[in-house]
Write an enzyme that holds these catalytic residues in place. Structure first.
Site, PDB file in Angstrom:
ATOM      1  N   GLY A  72       0.836  -1.191   0.000  1.00  0.00           N
ATOM      2  CA  GLY A  72       0.000   0.000   0.000  1.00  0.00           C
ATOM      3  C   GLY A  72       0.868   1.236   0.000  1.00  0.00           C
ATOM      4  N   GLN A 126       2.667  10.009   1.578  1.00  0.00           N
ATOM      5  CA  GLN A 126       3.989   9.381   1.466  1.00  0.00           C
ATOM      6  C   GLN A 126       4.722   9.786   0.190  1.00  0.00           C
ATOM      7  OE1 GLN A 126       2.340   5.222   2.336  1.00  0.00           O
ATOM      8  NE2 GLN A 126       4.403   5.129   3.203  1.00  0.00           N
ATOM      9  N   HIS A 132      -2.342   6.812   7.594  1.00  0.00           N
ATOM     10  CA  HIS A 132      -1.468   7.825   6.972  1.00  0.00           C
ATOM     11  C   HIS A 132      -2.240   9.105   6.643  1.00  0.00           C
ATOM     12  CE1 HIS A 132       2.476   6.019   6.427  1.00  0.00           C
ATOM     13  NE2 HIS A 132       1.971   4.929   5.896  1.00  0.00           N
ATOM     14  N   HIS A 185      -3.729   0.502   7.867  1.00  0.00           N
ATOM     15  CA  HIS A 185      -2.407   1.125   7.860  1.00  0.00           C
ATOM     16  C   HIS A 185      -2.411   2.369   6.969  1.00  0.00           C
ATOM     17  CE1 HIS A 185       2.168   0.831   7.703  1.00  0.00           C
ATOM     18  NE2 HIS A 185       1.889   1.691   6.745  1.00  0.00           N
ATOM     19  N   GLU A 186      -2.977   2.235   5.764  1.00  0.00           N
ATOM     20  CA  GLU A 186      -2.946   3.359   4.815  1.00  0.00           C
ATOM     21  C   GLU A 186      -3.879   4.482   5.247  1.00  0.00           C
ATOM     22  OE1 GLU A 186      -0.566   3.379   2.818  1.00  0.00           O
ATOM     23  OE2 GLU A 186      -0.059   1.271   3.094  1.00  0.00           O
ATOM     24  N   CYS A 235       6.539  -0.251   6.656  1.00  0.00           N
ATOM     25  CA  CYS A 235       6.043   0.968   6.016  1.00  0.00           C
ATOM     26  C   CYS A 235       7.128   1.477   5.082  1.00  0.00           C
ATOM     27  CB  CYS A 235       5.710   2.018   7.079  1.00  0.00           C
ATOM     28  SG  CYS A 235       5.116   3.571   6.384  1.00  0.00           S
ATOM     29  N   LEU A 236       6.768   1.806   3.865  1.00  0.00           N
ATOM     30  CA  LEU A 236       7.769   2.267   2.898  1.00  0.00           C
ATOM     31  C   LEU A 236       8.442   3.560   3.364  1.00  0.00           C
ATOM     32  CD1 LEU A 236       5.900   1.504  -0.455  1.00  0.00           C
ATOM     33  CD2 LEU A 236       7.711   0.162   0.643  1.00  0.00           C
TER      34      LEU A 236
HETATM   35 ZN    ZN Z   1       2.996   3.153   5.734  1.00  0.00          ZN
END
Ligand code: ZN
Length: 193
Positions: free
Chosen positions: A45, A50, A153, A149-150, A107-108
């Site tokens: 995701g 991000q 953000h 999770h997304e 997480c990226l």
């Molecule tokens: Zn993340």
């Protein structure tokens, strides 16, 4: 176009993102770039903050779970695991009766770190797809995990915020190092000034 991913420490990751107001070529290009970037970074995701856009938009890719999900679904890969998904202005209602499950998350924006996070295993989500068609889905399992999770953000929340205070304290130096740029990833990162 592959976009740099904003790393832990970037203020935009702590902001509440704004609703997406209108469709247009810029939005569609952003969605395409986010899907491409998520693919290159091999993420499940990616949320717009991000990539430096404070908008209530995220993409998800459950295709790597396709075989597992088919096993639980009479051998048929669910539609949502066949191609990347786009969620615009999502509204989530957690299923409070669903069991909380512990899953290792990464997480990226926080490379090289994975931690176990407890979250409910089911929810309902209302959202617009990239064509601005409204949907309401009941979701469980890996997609429910990615969505939570997304969606976090979009509210300036990171998965490490869900860890115990002790665990967060133990990770403090790692997180500070990432914020400084003292980390490696095989995709482009953008660090805070
Ligand atoms: Zn993340």
């Amino acid at each position: 176009m592959v976009l740099p991913i904003y790393a832990y420490g970037q203020p935009i990751l702590r902001q509440r993102a704004a609703e997406v107001e209108a469709d247009g070529p810029e939005l569609q290009a952003l969605i395409d770039d986010m899907i491409e970037t998520m693919g290159v970074a091999r993420g499940a995701g990616l949320a717009a903050p991000q990539v430096g856009q404070s908008l209530r938009l995220f993409v998800a890719d459950l295709t790597s779970y396709a075989d597992d999900l088919a096993d639980d679904n009479d051998g048929v890969v669910p539609d949502y695991a066949r191609e990347p998904l786009v969620f615009i202005n999502p509204e989530i209602t957690l299923d409070e009766d669903a069991p909380e499950v512990d899953v290792e998350e990464g997480c990226l924006s926080i490379p090289d770190l994975r931690e176990t996070v407890w979250r409910p295993d089911a929810l309902r989500i209302r959202f617009l797809d990239r064509h601005f068609v409204a949907h309401e889905w009941p979701v469980a399992g890996p997609l429910a995990r990615v969505i939570q999770h997304e969606a976090d953000h979009l509210d300036g929340v990171l998965y490490v915020d869900h860890l115990s205070p002790l665990r967060r304290k133990l990770l403090g130096r790692r997180l500070k190092a990432i914020a400084r740029g003292d980390v490696e990833a095989d995709y482009p990162l953008a660090f805070a000034e």
